[in-house]
Enzyme design. Structure first.
Site, PDB file in Angstrom:
ATOM      1  N   GLY A  10       6.817  28.356  -8.578  1.00  0.00           N
ATOM      2  CA  GLY A  10       7.156  27.809  -9.902  1.00  0.00           C
ATOM      3  C   GLY A  10       7.473  26.335  -9.769  1.00  0.00           C
ATOM      4  O   GLY A  10       8.507  25.963  -9.209  1.00  0.00           O
ATOM      5  N   LEU A  14      13.456  23.048 -11.826  1.00  0.00           N
ATOM      6  CA  LEU A  14      14.270  23.455 -10.680  1.00  0.00           C
ATOM      7  C   LEU A  14      13.421  23.635  -9.416  1.00  0.00           C
ATOM      8  O   LEU A  14      13.869  23.301  -8.316  1.00  0.00           O
ATOM      9  CB  LEU A  14      15.011  24.756 -11.023  1.00  0.00           C
ATOM     10  N   ASN A  96      18.409  32.144 -14.715  1.00  0.00           N
ATOM     11  CA  ASN A  96      19.593  32.429 -15.520  1.00  0.00           C
ATOM     12  C   ASN A  96      19.461  33.828 -16.106  1.00  0.00           C
ATOM     13  O   ASN A  96      18.392  34.419 -16.106  1.00  0.00           O
ATOM     14  CB  ASN A  96      19.717  31.418 -16.666  1.00  0.00           C
ATOM     15  N   LYS A 179      28.019  33.127 -15.863  1.00  0.00           N
ATOM     16  CA  LYS A 179      27.077  32.087 -16.303  1.00  0.00           C
ATOM     17  C   LYS A 179      26.328  32.559 -17.552  1.00  0.00           C
ATOM     18  O   LYS A 179      26.086  31.781 -18.476  1.00  0.00           O
ATOM     19  CB  LYS A 179      26.099  31.773 -15.152  1.00  0.00           C
ATOM     20  N   ASN A 187      23.371  28.197 -25.437  1.00  0.00           N
ATOM     21  CA  ASN A 187      21.913  28.075 -25.618  1.00  0.00           C
ATOM     22  C   ASN A 187      21.448  28.406 -27.042  1.00  0.00           C
ATOM     23  O   ASN A 187      20.814  27.570 -27.687  1.00  0.00           O
ATOM     24  CB  ASN A 187      21.175  28.937 -24.589  1.00  0.00           C
TER      25      ASN A 187
HETATM   26  N1  LIG Z   1      16.417  23.428 -15.056  1.00  0.00           N
HETATM   27  C1  LIG Z   1      17.700  23.656 -14.766  1.00  0.00           C
HETATM   28  O1  LIG Z   1      18.522  22.718 -14.730  1.00  0.00           O
HETATM   29  C2  LIG Z   1      18.196  25.045 -14.449  1.00  0.00           C
HETATM   30  C3  LIG Z   1      19.528  25.215 -14.048  1.00  0.00           C
HETATM   31  C4  LIG Z   1      19.976  26.497 -13.729  1.00  0.00           C
HETATM   32  C5  LIG Z   1      19.123  27.582 -13.810  1.00  0.00           C
HETATM   33  N2  LIG Z   1      17.845  27.388 -14.220  1.00  0.00           N
HETATM   34  C6  LIG Z   1      16.968  28.562 -14.274  1.00  0.00           C
HETATM   35  O2  LIG Z   1      15.895  28.353 -13.361  1.00  0.00           O
HETATM   36  C7  LIG Z   1      14.687  28.938 -13.855  1.00  0.00           C
HETATM   37  C8  LIG Z   1      13.623  27.852 -13.888  1.00  0.00           C
HETATM   38  O3  LIG Z   1      14.037  26.879 -14.837  1.00  0.00           O
HETATM   39  P1  LIG Z   1      13.242  25.506 -15.028  1.00  0.00           P
HETATM   40  O4  LIG Z   1      14.059  24.674 -15.934  1.00  0.00           O
HETATM   41  O5  LIG Z   1      12.826  24.964 -13.708  1.00  0.00           O
HETATM   42  O6  LIG Z   1      11.954  26.042 -15.828  1.00  0.00           O
HETATM   43  P2  LIG Z   1      10.553  25.306 -16.015  1.00  0.00           P
HETATM   44  O7  LIG Z   1      10.728  23.835 -15.924  1.00  0.00           O
HETATM   45  O8  LIG Z   1       9.937  25.892 -17.241  1.00  0.00           O
HETATM   46  O9  LIG Z   1       9.723  25.768 -14.725  1.00  0.00           O
HETATM   47  C9  LIG Z   1       9.166  27.030 -14.555  1.00  0.00           C
HETATM   48  C10 LIG Z   1       7.834  26.833 -13.890  1.00  0.00           C
HETATM   49  O10 LIG Z   1       7.294  28.081 -13.494  1.00  0.00           O
HETATM   50  C11 LIG Z   1       5.889  27.985 -13.666  1.00  0.00           C
HETATM   51  N3  LIG Z   1       5.232  29.294 -13.657  1.00  0.00           N
HETATM   52  C12 LIG Z   1       5.143  30.191 -14.651  1.00  0.00           C
HETATM   53  N4  LIG Z   1       4.407  31.254 -14.268  1.00  0.00           N
HETATM   54  C13 LIG Z   1       4.011  30.993 -13.002  1.00  0.00           C
HETATM   55  C14 LIG Z   1       3.191  31.697 -12.076  1.00  0.00           C
HETATM   56  N5  LIG Z   1       2.648  32.876 -12.387  1.00  0.00           N
HETATM   57  N6  LIG Z   1       2.989  31.160 -10.850  1.00  0.00           N
HETATM   58  C15 LIG Z   1       3.522  29.957 -10.541  1.00  0.00           C
HETATM   59  N7  LIG Z   1       4.300  29.234 -11.387  1.00  0.00           N
HETATM   60  C16 LIG Z   1       4.526  29.757 -12.605  1.00  0.00           C
HETATM   61  C17 LIG Z   1       5.783  27.291 -15.006  1.00  0.00           C
HETATM   62  O11 LIG Z   1       4.474  26.826 -15.223  1.00  0.00           O
HETATM   63  P3  LIG Z   1       4.037  26.374 -16.716  1.00  0.00           P
HETATM   64  O12 LIG Z   1       4.697  25.037 -16.928  1.00  0.00           O
HETATM   65  O13 LIG Z   1       2.558  26.313 -16.614  1.00  0.00           O
HETATM   66  O14 LIG Z   1       4.566  27.418 -17.643  1.00  0.00           O
HETATM   67  C18 LIG Z   1       6.811  26.190 -14.827  1.00  0.00           C
HETATM   68  O15 LIG Z   1       6.239  25.057 -14.184  1.00  0.00           O
HETATM   69  C19 LIG Z   1      15.036  29.490 -15.251  1.00  0.00           C
HETATM   70  O16 LIG Z   1      15.255  30.862 -15.196  1.00  0.00           O
HETATM   71  C20 LIG Z   1      16.309  28.756 -15.635  1.00  0.00           C
HETATM   72  O17 LIG Z   1      17.137  29.546 -16.477  1.00  0.00           O
HETATM   73  C21 LIG Z   1      17.340  26.149 -14.541  1.00  0.00           C
END
Ligand SMILES: NC(=O)c1ccc[n+]([C@@H]2O[C@H](COP(=O)([O-])OP(=O)(O)OC[C@H]3O[C@@H](n4cnc5c(N)ncnc54)[C@H](OP(=O)(O)O)[C@@H]3O)[C@@H](O)[C@H]2O)c1
Length: 292
Positions: A10, A14, A96, A179, A187
């Site tokens: 992914g 993050l 999350n 959390k 949210n």
């Molecule tokens: N960002 C933060 O600050 C933060 C903090 C704490 C917890 N979290 C948790 O961490 C998780 C990720 O958050 P994020 O903010 O990083 O989300 P994000 O920016 O949406 O990143 C998720 C990534 O996963 C990719 N993905 C989806 N399906 C996939 C597959 N089959 N194979 C490979 N990659 C795939 C998505 O691609 P596409 O773009 O093509 O959909 C996207 O690039 C979430 O559950 C969130 O709740 C995030």
């Protein structure tokens, strides 16, 4: 135990943050990052001091020693299926909510570590590229049955050496619920009202915060999930204050027209309400008012 290459699955906010930071150490041998459309050979990260860094990544091998799952909760299982990992590969889940964690802990044929992280990162809106490390935090990690303590210690030490402060713990389930409680209030309200987190501290939104916290407190008591030391309302208020200037992830997703993690965050609370036959009209209304 985790010697050998690590894979981040992914390539979003993050995932790019963790891959970029881990690429600064040799601890894991190499670090690869697999996005939806294949491997990335480099990432651009703006560090918390404002400087941009470009980090080179390895090509993914077929047998990583650990996989960090950094997709949204609703994509995690499909991403793991597509990655075709060796059975038994240890996982670290960054999601999350409390949805994919219990499912994979039951069904994945290897150790499943779960993380509750306060690291914050976001993808720059197009046409810009790169990920911004918005705030340095702390990552707590462990498995739900508390049977993989040594693995959790090793992974926490590696993350810490890479500049992502982390600790192993034996109460990750409780930390995930704590959390989730914060996310279940901040949210949906910020996404629905299109406001920064800090707006929830004052009228008219503070009344909704109060009502949601009261329902969550009732559910957690029924499920025997210990409250944070500040109590549920105090804990949520403290996070609202500490993150006052932030746009929640759900608000960012709604504004960008992306699906939200509503089902990972709110549905587990509704399931608890059903299990304990408790009425939670505010949470239920919140669920239905939030796009999935
Ligand atoms: N960002 C933060 O600050 C933060 C903090 C704490 C917890 N979290 C948790 O961490 C998780 C990720 O958050 P994020 O903010 O990083 O989300 P994000 O920016 O949406 O990143 C998720 C990534 O996963 C990719 N993905 C989806 N399906 C996939 C597959 N089959 N194979 C490979 N990659 C795939 C998505 O691609 P596409 O773009 O093509 O959909 C996207 O690039 C979430 O559950 C969130 O709740 C995030």
């Amino acid at each position: 135990m985790t010697a050998g290459p690590w894979l981040v699955l992914g390539a979003g906010a993050l995932g790019q943050l963790f891959a970029a930071r881990l690429a600064t150490t040799n601890d894991t041998g190499s670090i690869a990052l697999l996005g939806r459309h294949g491997a990335l050979n480099q990432v651009r990260l703006q560090e918390t001091d404002g400087n941009w860094q470009t980090r080179t990544l390895a090509y993914p091998t077929m047998a990583p020693a650990l996989v960090i799952v950094a997709t949204k909760a609703f994509d995690a299982e499909q991403a793991l299926k597509q990655a075709q990992l060796a059975p038994g590969t240890p996982l670290l889940l960054l999601q999350n909510g409390f949805s994919v964690q219990p499912r994979l802990s039951t069904h994945w044929p290897g150790p499943v570590l779960c993380a509750a992280t306060t690291e914050a990162a976001y993808r720059q809106p197009p046409p810009a590229t790169g990920v911004v490390h918005a705030a340095a935090g702390h990552t707590w990690l462990g498995d739900l049955a508390a049977t993989h303590g040594a693995l959790a210690e090793t992974v926490a030490a590696t993350l810490t050496r890479a500049g992502l402060a982390a600790s192993a713990c034996d109460d990750i389930g409780e930390r995930l619920w704590h959390k989730l409680a914060v996310n279940a209030v901040i949210n949906p309200l910020t996404a629905r009202h299109r406001v920064h987190n800090g707006a929830l501290a004052a009228p008219p939104f503070s009344a909704e915060v109060e009502e949601l916290c009261a329902e969550i407190a009732q559910l957690m008591a029924a499920a025997q999930i210990s409250p944070p030391t500040e109590g549920w309302r105090g804990w949520v208020s403290a996070v609202i204050e500490a993150t006052a200037g932030n746009r929640s992830s759900m608000l960012q997703d709604v504004l960008a027209g992306r699906p939200t993690e509503r089902d990972a965050i709110l549905a587990p609370l509704l399931a608890l309400a059903d299990t304990h036959a408790l009425a939670v009209p505010r949470l239920r209304a919140c669920y239905h008012a939030t796009p999935g």
